[in-house]
Design an enzyme around this catalytic site. Structure first.
Site, PDB file in Angstrom:
ATOM      1  N   CYS A  50       0.849  -1.200   0.000  1.00 64.72           N
ATOM      2  CA  CYS A  50       0.000   0.000   0.000  1.00 64.72           C
ATOM      3  C   CYS A  50       0.880   1.245   0.000  1.00 64.72           C
ATOM      4  O   CYS A  50       1.796   1.363   0.800  1.00 64.72           O
ATOM      5  CB  CYS A  50      -0.922   0.006   1.217  1.00 64.72           C
ATOM      6  N   CYS A  52      -0.311   4.375   0.469  1.00 63.37           N
ATOM      7  CA  CYS A  52      -0.966   5.520   1.101  1.00 63.37           C
ATOM      8  C   CYS A  52      -0.042   6.127   2.163  1.00 63.37           C
ATOM      9  O   CYS A  52       0.971   5.559   2.527  1.00 63.37           O
ATOM     10  CB  CYS A  52      -2.316   5.120   1.695  1.00 63.37           C
ATOM     11  N   CYS A  55      -0.621   4.055   6.302  1.00 61.39           N
ATOM     12  CA  CYS A  55      -0.215   2.723   6.764  1.00 61.39           C
ATOM     13  C   CYS A  55       1.223   2.757   7.277  1.00 61.39           C
ATOM     14  O   CYS A  55       2.074   3.434   6.714  1.00 61.39           O
ATOM     15  CB  CYS A  55      -0.296   1.711   5.624  1.00 61.39           C
TER      16      CYS A  55
HETATM   17 ZN   LIG Z   1      -2.330   2.226   3.195  1.00 59.99          ZN
END
Ligand SMILES: [Zn+2]
Ligand SMILES: [Zn+2]
Length: 196
Positions: A50, A52, A55
């Site tokens: 991920c 983003c 996280c």
């Molecule tokens: Zn994430």
């Protein structure tokens, strides 16, 4: 072309397939003393890289590796007093060890959220073998928000594909379909399939 480092746990390949009949394992924080422990029953789902900004990832990693588990299958089994919510206003409340900073699990409290019922975990924190490997890469473009060079995105996506992790700029199609289905159910728009 310089070698692109995605995450230390998968830079040499995503690892073996999920073990059949895997019964679960324990996640541990990085403290040397009084480790926070979280036990998970059964296998994780939707494990992925991920990009983003929220996280948890190890220092220097471009991506986190994060998977979903049923919240009923997760229990904090040691040193719960060290856990602190990183951002109480976030949709996913991430419970981190206040001493070492590692996120032990993320939880959604809003029962109306399409992903309510899932907790989010980093199975790299478990010494147990047999977890499913990551299967795709989500929110790839978002690594730019964390400081990645936009000019390097072609190389990053090429490396993800080489690792077998299809790069997406949102979640994977099965997860986006799952979310849309939950929203359609909530709004009464979902139709059942009509037999041919
Ligand atoms: Zn994430
Ligand atoms: Zn810790």
């Amino acid at each position: 072309m310089a070698k692109v480092s995605i995450h230390p746990a998968i830079d040499n390949g995503v690892g073996p397939a999920a073990a059949a009949n895997f019964t679960g394992g324990t996640l541990q924080c990085k403290c040397t003393d009084r480790k926070v422990a979280v036990s998970i029953k059964g296998q994780s789902n939707y494990n992925h890289a991920c990009g983003c900004t929220k996280c948890w990832k190890p220092a220097g990693a471009l991506f986190s590796i994060v998977a979903a588990v049923s919240r009923d299958n997760l229990a904090v089994t040691a040193n719960q007093d060290k856990l602190k919510v990183v951002d109480p206003n976030a949709v996913i409340k991430r419970y981190a060890c206040a001493a070492c900073g590692v996120h032990m699990y993320g939880r959604i409290d809003n029962t109306g959220h399409p992903l309510y019922g899932f907790d989010f975990v980093h199975t790299e924190l478990s010494p147990d073998k047999g977890w499913e490997p990551p299967g795709f890469a989500a929110f790839v473009s978002s690594i730019i928000e964390s400081g990645a060079d936009p000019a390097n995105m072609g190389a990053v996506r090429a490396r993800l594909e080489q690792l077998g992790l299809e790069p997406y700029d949102c979640l994977s199609p099965p997860l986006m379909d799952f979310i849309a289905t939950q929203l359609a159910k909530a709004s009464g728009k979902k139709r059942n399939a009509v037999p041919a």
